[in-house]
Design an enzyme around this catalytic site. Sequence first.
Site, PDB file in Angstrom:
ATOM      1  CE1 TYR A  36      28.763 -36.981   0.233  1.00  0.00           C
ATOM      2  CE2 TYR A  36      30.721 -38.475   1.122  1.00  0.00           C
ATOM      3  CZ  TYR A  36      30.315 -37.893  -0.515  1.00  0.00           C
ATOM      4  OH  TYR A  36      29.973 -38.191  -1.363  1.00  0.00           O
ATOM      5  CB  SER A  46      29.484 -42.256  -0.242  1.00  0.00           C
ATOM      6  OG  SER A  46      31.008 -42.301  -0.868  1.00  0.00           O
TER       7      SER A  46
HETATM    8  P1  NAI Z   1      30.125 -33.397  -9.166  1.00  0.00           P
HETATM    9  O1  NAI Z   1      30.330 -31.801  -8.164  1.00  0.00           O
HETATM   10  O2  NAI Z   1      30.096 -33.026 -10.765  1.00  0.00           O
HETATM   11  O3  NAI Z   1      28.114 -33.654  -9.566  1.00  0.00           O
HETATM   12  C1  NAI Z   1      26.818 -33.464  -8.601  1.00  0.00           C
HETATM   13  C2  NAI Z   1      26.499 -32.715  -9.464  1.00  0.00           C
HETATM   14  O4  NAI Z   1      24.815 -32.380  -8.822  1.00  0.00           O
HETATM   15  C3  NAI Z   1      26.566 -31.443  -9.943  1.00  0.00           C
HETATM   16  O5  NAI Z   1      26.085 -31.018 -11.441  1.00  0.00           O
HETATM   17  C4  NAI Z   1      25.466 -30.386  -9.180  1.00  0.00           C
HETATM   18  O6  NAI Z   1      25.070 -29.228  -9.718  1.00  0.00           O
HETATM   19  C5  NAI Z   1      24.483 -31.071  -8.947  1.00  0.00           C
HETATM   20  N1  NAI Z   1      24.020 -30.398  -7.399  1.00  0.00           N
HETATM   21  C6  NAI Z   1      24.314 -29.880  -6.082  1.00  0.00           C
HETATM   22  N2  NAI Z   1      23.702 -29.604  -5.551  1.00  0.00           N
HETATM   23  C7  NAI Z   1      21.910 -30.095  -5.920  1.00  0.00           C
HETATM   24  C8  NAI Z   1      21.090 -29.224  -5.499  1.00  0.00           C
HETATM   25  N3  NAI Z   1      20.695 -29.026  -4.737  1.00  0.00           N
HETATM   26  N4  NAI Z   1      20.288 -29.975  -6.700  1.00  0.00           N
HETATM   27  C9  NAI Z   1      20.305 -30.058  -7.413  1.00  0.00           C
HETATM   28  N5  NAI Z   1      21.501 -30.459  -8.157  1.00  0.00           N
HETATM   29  C10 NAI Z   1      23.234 -30.161  -7.342  1.00  0.00           C
HETATM   30  O7  NAI Z   1      29.260 -34.732  -7.946  1.00  0.00           O
HETATM   31  P2  NAI Z   1      29.260 -36.290  -8.084  1.00  0.00           P
HETATM   32  O8  NAI Z   1      30.978 -37.002  -7.534  1.00  0.00           O
HETATM   33  O9  NAI Z   1      29.385 -36.668  -9.831  1.00  0.00           O
HETATM   34  O10 NAI Z   1      28.491 -36.399  -7.461  1.00  0.00           O
HETATM   35  C11 NAI Z   1      27.599 -37.718  -7.795  1.00  0.00           C
HETATM   36  C12 NAI Z   1      27.236 -38.521  -6.388  1.00  0.00           C
HETATM   37  O11 NAI Z   1      28.055 -39.183  -6.178  1.00  0.00           O
HETATM   38  C13 NAI Z   1      27.039 -37.421  -5.331  1.00  0.00           C
HETATM   39  O12 NAI Z   1      25.553 -38.313  -4.542  1.00  0.00           O
HETATM   40  C14 NAI Z   1      27.871 -37.224  -4.450  1.00  0.00           C
HETATM   41  O13 NAI Z   1      27.704 -37.356  -3.232  1.00  0.00           O
HETATM   42  C15 NAI Z   1      27.844 -39.198  -5.138  1.00  0.00           C
HETATM   43  N6  NAI Z   1      29.658 -40.127  -5.019  1.00  0.00           N
HETATM   44  C16 NAI Z   1      30.612 -39.372  -5.495  1.00  0.00           C
HETATM   45  C17 NAI Z   1      31.822 -39.936  -5.332  1.00  0.00           C
HETATM   46  C18 NAI Z   1      33.087 -39.064  -6.143  1.00  0.00           C
HETATM   47  O14 NAI Z   1      34.522 -39.345  -5.315  1.00  0.00           O
HETATM   48  N7  NAI Z   1      32.885 -37.804  -7.262  1.00  0.00           N
HETATM   49  C19 NAI Z   1      32.343 -41.078  -4.625  1.00  0.00           C
HETATM   50  C20 NAI Z   1      31.372 -41.196  -3.701  1.00  0.00           C
HETATM   51  C21 NAI Z   1      29.589 -41.016  -3.696  1.00  0.00           C
END
Ligand code: NAI
Length: 293
Positions: free
Chosen positions: A156, A143
Amino acid sequence: MQDLAGKVAFVTGGASGIGLAMADAFADAGMKVVVADVDRSALAAVGDRFRGRNVPVLTLELDVTDRSAFAAAAEQACDAFGAVHVLCNNAGVYRGGQLDQVTFEDWDWVLGVNIGGVVNGLQCLLPRMREQGEGGHVVNTASMAGLAAGAGLGIYNASKYAVVGLSEALRADLEPHGIGVSVLCPGMVRTGILDSERNRPPERTGSDPAAEQAAREHNAFMQAMMVTGIDAAEVGRIVIEGVRDNRFWLLTHPEMKPMVEARTAELLASFGDPDPERQAALQRVLSGSAGPS
Ligand code: NAI
């Protein structure tokens, strides 16, 4: 990895947001896709969507913090598709709050998923990727919060700085094996991240009203920050180009550059003058010319 058609991608957290956008981009490039996620219903919808498009897809219900389940998932993926070429350690969760107000459960949950999940992905899939001898690529999702820190982001930040650091080391470790590494550092992306609590297990949930209040306030701030948010599909495009061109830093928000510059400038200004003897000794060690003393 210029030629992605027919290769296999394994994406954790692939049932939503950025992970799903990566899976989409890989499928469009003709890859077979393993989508692993803890969210069963989201996973079922993703499986239907991909099968409807005739994409070879394997959906796996997986909590990335569960080591034996991750090992089994790696085996299932290789049994189904014969190999894994692109590993995306993407699953992640977000929890805000000042560090004097958070709970042990907050720490354990976020570090467990955001760092532990990456560790488990590497431990379970890297040996297979090396043995295949076909090269490959690892994308770790960190991130902007892995490059600059701020109030209310401490847990985080800790998790994402760790992902950046291990990715830098991983790049050097895997280079001899023809396996590239990218670290994805997005700014705000319109996904489900600010609703991460939906997947929080009860045993990782605290019951401290002050921590809840702090998290709520911080979440409101992050919601406001979403005005700078971009579509996940854009991130998917950045990732696939990064894999093709073996680019290490995958960044989405040039507007955030001044934050990283300010941090770096303060850091560099804090060094004193080098000691000449230590500097020479360091050079000898790094160049491999330092013999045993
Ligand atoms: P999101 O919430 O839409 O997707 C995250 C996915 O990870 C979900 O499908 C969730 O079910 C899954 N997940 C959560 N805990 C889990 C576990 N224990 N085992 C397996 N799957 C699990 O969020 P997003 O934004 O797509 O997140 C993806 C990555 O991007 C994360 O690592 C987040 O920290 C990172 N990120 C997101 C940003 C944003 O603004 N959306 C910015 C910077 C980084």
